[in-house]
Design a protein around this motif. Structure first.
Motif, PDB file in Angstrom:
ATOM      1  N   TYR A 141       0.833  -1.208   0.000  1.00  0.00           N
ATOM      2  CA  TYR A 141       0.000   0.000   0.000  1.00  0.00           C
ATOM      3  C   TYR A 141       0.868   1.258   0.000  1.00  0.00           C
ATOM      4  O   TYR A 141       0.569   2.238  -0.703  1.00  0.00           O
ATOM      5  N   LEU A 142       1.960   1.254   0.800  1.00  0.00           N
ATOM      6  CA  LEU A 142       2.854   2.421   0.814  1.00  0.00           C
ATOM      7  C   LEU A 142       3.475   2.649  -0.551  1.00  0.00           C
ATOM      8  O   LEU A 142       3.590   3.799  -1.011  1.00  0.00           O
ATOM      9  N   ILE A 143       3.881   1.560  -1.222  1.00  0.00           N
ATOM     10  CA  ILE A 143       4.479   1.707  -2.548  1.00  0.00           C
ATOM     11  C   ILE A 143       3.448   2.213  -3.551  1.00  0.00           C
ATOM     12  O   ILE A 143       3.723   3.123  -4.355  1.00  0.00           O
ATOM     13  N   LYS A 144       2.262   1.639  -3.498  1.00  0.00           N
ATOM     14  CA  LYS A 144       1.221   2.021  -4.459  1.00  0.00           C
ATOM     15  C   LYS A 144       0.788   3.463  -4.275  1.00  0.00           C
ATOM     16  O   LYS A 144       0.530   4.185  -5.259  1.00  0.00           O
ATOM     17  N   SER A 145       0.704   3.894  -3.014  1.00  0.00           N
ATOM     18  CA  SER A 145       0.250   5.263  -2.739  1.00  0.00           C
ATOM     19  C   SER A 145       1.411   6.257  -2.675  1.00  0.00           C
ATOM     20  O   SER A 145       1.195   7.447  -2.395  1.00  0.00           O
ATOM     21  N   ASP A 146       2.642   5.775  -2.911  1.00  0.00           N
ATOM     22  CA  ASP A 146       3.829   6.632  -2.961  1.00  0.00           C
ATOM     23  C   ASP A 146       3.971   7.430  -1.654  1.00  0.00           C
ATOM     24  O   ASP A 146       4.102   8.660  -1.661  1.00  0.00           O
ATOM     25  N   GLN A 147       3.988   6.706  -0.521  1.00  0.00           N
ATOM     26  CA  GLN A 147       4.127   7.348   0.783  1.00  0.00           C
ATOM     27  C   GLN A 147       5.345   6.787   1.502  1.00  0.00           C
ATOM     28  O   GLN A 147       5.646   5.592   1.411  1.00  0.00           O
ATOM     29  N   ASN A 148       6.035   7.655   2.238  1.00  0.00           N
ATOM     30  CA  ASN A 148       7.189   7.257   3.029  1.00  0.00           C
ATOM     31  C   ASN A 148       7.184   8.047   4.337  1.00  0.00           C
ATOM     32  O   ASN A 148       8.016   8.932   4.563  1.00  0.00           O
ATOM     33  N   PRO A 149       6.233   7.738   5.233  1.00  0.00           N
ATOM     34  CA  PRO A 149       6.091   8.524   6.462  1.00  0.00           C
ATOM     35  C   PRO A 149       7.218   8.266   7.442  1.00  0.00           C
ATOM     36  O   PRO A 149       7.922   7.251   7.363  1.00  0.00           O
ATOM     37  N   ASN A 150       7.390   9.182   8.376  1.00  0.00           N
ATOM     38  CA  ASN A 150       8.404   9.063   9.428  1.00  0.00           C
ATOM     39  C   ASN A 150       7.733   8.455  10.662  1.00  0.00           C
ATOM     40  O   ASN A 150       7.015   9.133  11.404  1.00  0.00           O
ATOM     41  N   PHE A 151       7.948   7.170  10.867  1.00  0.00           N
ATOM     42  CA  PHE A 151       7.306   6.467  11.980  1.00  0.00           C
ATOM     43  C   PHE A 151       8.076   6.733  13.280  1.00  0.00           C
ATOM     44  O   PHE A 151       9.301   6.634  13.310  1.00  0.00           O
ATOM     45  N   GLN A 152       7.337   7.032  14.348  1.00  0.00           N
ATOM     46  CA  GLN A 152       7.928   7.277  15.653  1.00  0.00           C
ATOM     47  C   GLN A 152       7.964   5.985  16.463  1.00  0.00           C
ATOM     48  O   GLN A 152       6.974   5.253  16.513  1.00  0.00           O
ATOM     49  N   PRO A 153       9.092   5.677  17.100  1.00  0.00           N
ATOM     50  CA  PRO A 153       9.162   4.470  17.928  1.00  0.00           C
ATOM     51  C   PRO A 153       8.162   4.536  19.075  1.00  0.00           C
ATOM     52  O   PRO A 153       7.843   5.609  19.594  1.00  0.00           O
ATOM     53  N   GLY A 154       7.700   3.386  19.434  1.00  0.00           N
ATOM     54  CA  GLY A 154       6.733   3.308  20.530  1.00  0.00           C
ATOM     55  C   GLY A 154       5.788   2.142  20.341  1.00  0.00           C
ATOM     56  O   GLY A 154       5.898   1.360  19.386  1.00  0.00           O
ATOM     57  N   VAL A 155       4.849   2.049  21.261  1.00  0.00           N
ATOM     58  CA  VAL A 155       3.831   1.003  21.224  1.00  0.00           C
ATOM     59  C   VAL A 155       2.497   1.654  20.866  1.00  0.00           C
ATOM     60  O   VAL A 155       2.072   2.611  21.525  1.00  0.00           O
ATOM     61  N   TYR A 156       1.847   1.091  19.841  1.00  0.00           N
ATOM     62  CA  TYR A 156       0.608   1.670  19.341  1.00  0.00           C
ATOM     63  C   TYR A 156      -0.543   0.679  19.487  1.00  0.00           C
ATOM     64  O   TYR A 156      -0.371  -0.524  19.266  1.00  0.00           O
ATOM     65  N   LYS A 157      -1.688   1.233  19.839  1.00  0.00           N
ATOM     66  CA  LYS A 157      -2.887   0.407  19.973  1.00  0.00           C
ATOM     67  C   LYS A 157      -3.710   0.517  18.699  1.00  0.00           C
ATOM     68  O   LYS A 157      -4.158   1.594  18.322  1.00  0.00           O
ATOM     69  N   LEU A 158      -3.914  -0.635  18.030  1.00  0.00           N
ATOM     70  CA  LEU A 158      -4.696  -0.694  16.800  1.00  0.00           C
ATOM     71  C   LEU A 158      -5.782  -1.757  16.944  1.00  0.00           C
ATOM     72  O   LEU A 158      -5.878  -2.417  17.983  1.00  0.00           O
ATOM     73  N   GLN A 159      -6.552  -1.940  15.886  1.00  0.00           N
ATOM     74  CA  GLN A 159      -7.574  -2.983  15.847  1.00  0.00           C
ATOM     75  C   GLN A 159      -7.132  -4.109  14.920  1.00  0.00           C
ATOM     76  O   GLN A 159      -6.257  -3.936  14.073  1.00  0.00           O
ATOM     77  N   LYS A 160      -7.758  -5.248  15.071  1.00  0.00           N
ATOM     78  CA  LYS A 160      -7.502  -6.374  14.183  1.00  0.00           C
ATOM     79  C   LYS A 160      -8.332  -6.233  12.910  1.00  0.00           C
ATOM     80  O   LYS A 160      -9.390  -5.618  12.915  1.00  0.00           O
ATOM     81  N   LYS A 161      -7.826  -6.819  11.841  1.00  0.00           N
ATOM     82  CA  LYS A 161      -8.508  -6.831  10.541  1.00  0.00           C
ATOM     83  C   LYS A 161      -8.793  -5.418  10.015  1.00  0.00           C
ATOM     84  O   LYS A 161      -9.908  -5.088   9.623  1.00  0.00           O
ATOM     85  N   MET A 162      -7.768  -4.584  10.038  1.00  0.00           N
ATOM     86  CA  MET A 162      -7.883  -3.236   9.495  1.00  0.00           C
ATOM     87  C   MET A 162      -7.371  -3.217   8.052  1.00  0.00           C
ATOM     88  O   MET A 162      -6.558  -4.058   7.652  1.00  0.00           O
ATOM     89  N   THR A 163      -7.819  -2.262   7.296  1.00  0.00           N
ATOM     90  CA  THR A 163      -7.228  -2.051   5.984  1.00  0.00           C
ATOM     91  C   THR A 163      -5.863  -1.400   6.169  1.00  0.00           C
ATOM     92  O   THR A 163      -5.565  -0.808   7.217  1.00  0.00           O
ATOM     93  N   SER A 164      -5.015  -1.501   5.173  1.00  0.00           N
ATOM     94  CA  SER A 164      -3.686  -0.894   5.274  1.00  0.00           C
ATOM     95  C   SER A 164      -3.776   0.613   5.404  1.00  0.00           C
ATOM     96  O   SER A 164      -2.979   1.238   6.126  1.00  0.00           O
ATOM     97  N   GLU A 165      -4.737   1.192   4.741  1.00  0.00           N
ATOM     98  CA  GLU A 165      -4.913   2.647   4.836  1.00  0.00           C
ATOM     99  C   GLU A 165      -5.283   3.053   6.256  1.00  0.00           C
ATOM    100  O   GLU A 165      -4.743   4.024   6.805  1.00  0.00           O
ATOM    101  N   ALA A 166      -6.191   2.313   6.875  1.00  0.00           N
ATOM    102  CA  ALA A 166      -6.600   2.627   8.242  1.00  0.00           C
ATOM    103  C   ALA A 166      -5.463   2.378   9.228  1.00  0.00           C
ATOM    104  O   ALA A 166      -5.298   3.115  10.206  1.00  0.00           O
TER     105      ALA A 166
END
Length: 567
Positions: free
Chosen positions: A286-311
């Motif tokens: 998804y990052l390659i297709k959408s031409d994105q290269n964000p700066n990710f910050q180290p840490g622990v993140y709370k997400l949900q299961k079965k998310m789309t790559s965009e979400a």
């Protein structure tokens, strides 16, 4: 003249005479015998009459009517007086004209040897059993009575009727009939043995097993091919599944850790491992297709299961989803204060942390018997002061191990030999508690070395550091920099006012600057120092005691000018 039996009965001299006798018996039910008492003329007349009668029967000019079943054979009468009388069949006589030499159809199989006697049973008629074959050795024939044939009894146990191979009709007899002589092989056909049912069942199970084995092998081979080449098969057949989840399937919660230096590819794998994305490369694609290269910050993140790559990307870039399991450990803290900070930052109960810190050997730290004997904390000086961000799955043991590993890293960076680690940590802990600025730490390190010099005739090997007296007496955290009279005179092994040399062990947890200063002290003749401004940390160093007393007066004046500032 003909031969006679002992009873006086004449024995036929030929095979034809035997057949005539058997036919006569079957037709009249009597035994053709010539009374021995009759005279020659009478016997000749009777013989002539019988010969005429049987000649007409044999030639077929006189028909024979069968006797009804169960009807007794009529009493024989004298031969008819004329030829006309002979032509009329006697009622119930049971004899039918049969051609003398009519051959019977040969239904015998090729591989069966034909019977020895090839003469036809010319006198066999429906409902009448044929006469037994005559003896080739000249013995008298035994004629069978002309009786009705009863319905055939069931075949004896162990025999199997065989269908006639020519016309397909059912066999007319059994093996017992064949052996008793009442039927021939042409009439009953071949008698096959009964089928072996047990052998048939075993053969059926074997065949079924072979079929199941073949089918199982095919299924196993197909499964192996599918598991090995599923992606290629799907690609060729156009059965490829979507790499990403559909929108609206997100549910539950999961944690994803981003470590320093992580880029899109390892983060994509971490998201898949945490069940956020459907495939390991979905997020990266998804990052390659959408031409994105964000700066990710180290840490622990709370997400949900079965998310789309965009979400998932949006969630990782949202600071609200970052979990703060952070523990900030100030420099110069003791083990007790450090464990309290870890408990506050991670939620781990302090009791668990205290129990985990009781055995330093579990973290690769050698136990100092002198410290243990003095009642000190063996891990003192080994819990590196810094700001830590822990994974939510952190435990008491893993948290302590993280701090110990960080201390070893600092010792190695300063070039501390392994055998001097405890010594350097003890020196650095005093430096950390006595000075603030980096340059002052290097001067304090030189003061310690100068005081420990055996040639020193002013301090005589005593460090006389207030921090050591306060630590040993337990008043380090009372909020003042000055030592009480009791602390200065207490003989505990950490009190450098009483004991010469370094204290028995570290008094705090030093940082990188203090550890480096212990290994690389500044050059100078200093034997004394005093902080004259507690707010700024200004410190004055001197090489004589008189000079030092002037700086002490300066410090006391600041304390009078700044009451309640920790003096």
């Amino acid at each position: 003249m003909p031969d006679s039996s002992p009873d006086g009965e004449a024995v036929p001299r030929s095979r034809r005479a035997a057949r005539e006798a058997a036919a006569r018996q079957a037709a009249t039910g009597e035994t053709p015998t010539t009374p021995a008492a009759a005279g020659p003329s009478e016997r000749a007349a009777a013989h002539a009459a019988h010969a005429a009668t049987w000649e007409s029967l044999i030639t077929g000019s006189t028909p024979v009517v069968g006797t009804a079943p169960g009807t007794p054979a009529p009493t024989p009468t004298a031969p008819p007086a004329s030829a006309a009388a002979v032509d009329q069949p006697a009622p119930g006589s049971g004899f039918q004209p049969v051609p003398l030499r009519t051959p019977r159809p040969n239904t015998q199989p090729i591989d069966v040897e034909p019977p020895v006697d090839d003469d036809a049973w010319i006198f066999a008629a429906a409902g009448v059993s044929p006469a037994m074959p005559y003896s080739r050795g000249g013995a008298a024939p035994a004629a069978a009575p002309a009786t009705a044939v009863a319905p055939a009894a069931p075949a004896a146990r162990g025999t199997t009727p065989v269908r006639d191979e020519d016309d397909g009709s059912a066999p007319s007899g059994s093996l017992e009939d064949l052996f008793s002589g009442s039927a021939s092989t042409n009439e009953i056909g071949h008698a096959a043995p009964p089928p072996n049912k047990k052998r048939r069942r075993i053969g059926g199970w074997i065949a079924l097993g072979v079929v199941l084995l073949i089918l199982g092998g095919i299924a196993a081979g197909g499964l192996y091919v599918w598991n090995t080449y599923e992606d290629k098969i799907r690609e060729v057949m156009g059965w490829e599944e979507p790499k990403d989840y559909e929108a609206g399937l997100a549910n539950g919660e999961t944690l994803v850790t981003i470590v320093p230096g992580d880029t899109g590819l390892p983060i994509s794998q971490s998201l898949y491992d945490a069940e956020v994305t459907k495939t390991p490369d979905a997020f990266y694609d998804y990052l390659i297709k959408s031409d994105q290269n964000p700066n990710f910050q180290p840490g622990v993140y709370k997400l949900q299961k079965k998310m789309t790559s965009e979400a998932a990307l949006s969630a990782l870039l949202d600071p609200e989803n970052k979990q703060e399991f952070t523990a900030q450990i100030p420099e110069g803290y003791t083990v007790e204060g450090t464990l309290e900070r870890i408990s506050e930052g991670t939620g781990i109960p302090l009791e668990q942390l205290t129990a985990a810190a009781a055995d330093p050997s579990a973290y690769g730290v050698a136990v100092d018997p002198a410290v243990v004997a003095a009642g000190g904390q063996p891990l003192e000086g080994w819990l590196f002061p810094a700001t830590y961000t822990f994974d939510p799955s952190v435990t008491a043991q893993s948290a302590i191990q993280t701090l110990v590993d960080r201390t070893k890293q600092s010792l190695d960076a300063a070039g501390v030999p392994e055998e001097r680690r405890q010594e350097i940590l003890t020196t650095a802990s005093i430096i950390q508690r006595e000075a603030r600025a980096g340059t002052d730490m290097q001067k304090v390190a030189r003061v310690i070395l100068n005081r420990l010099d055996p040639s020193n005739q002013e301090t005589f090997g005593k460090l006389q550091m207030d921090s050591t007296a306060q630590y040993g007496y337990g008043e380090m955290h009372d909020g003042t920099v000055s030592s009480s009279e009791a602390a200065l005179n207490d003989p505990n092994p950490w009190n450098t006012y009483v004991h010469t040399g370094l204290p028995v062990g570290p008094i705090a947890n030093p940082g990188d600057v203090a550890i480096d200063a212990a290994m690389h002290p500044a050059e100078g003749p200093w034997l004394y120092f005093v902080t004259v401004n507690l707010n700024t940390g200004e410190t004055q160093f001197s090489s004589t005691y008189s000079e030092h007393l002037r700086y002490v007066e300066q410090w006391q004046q600041w304390c009078r000018d700044n009451p309640d500032q920790g003096c």
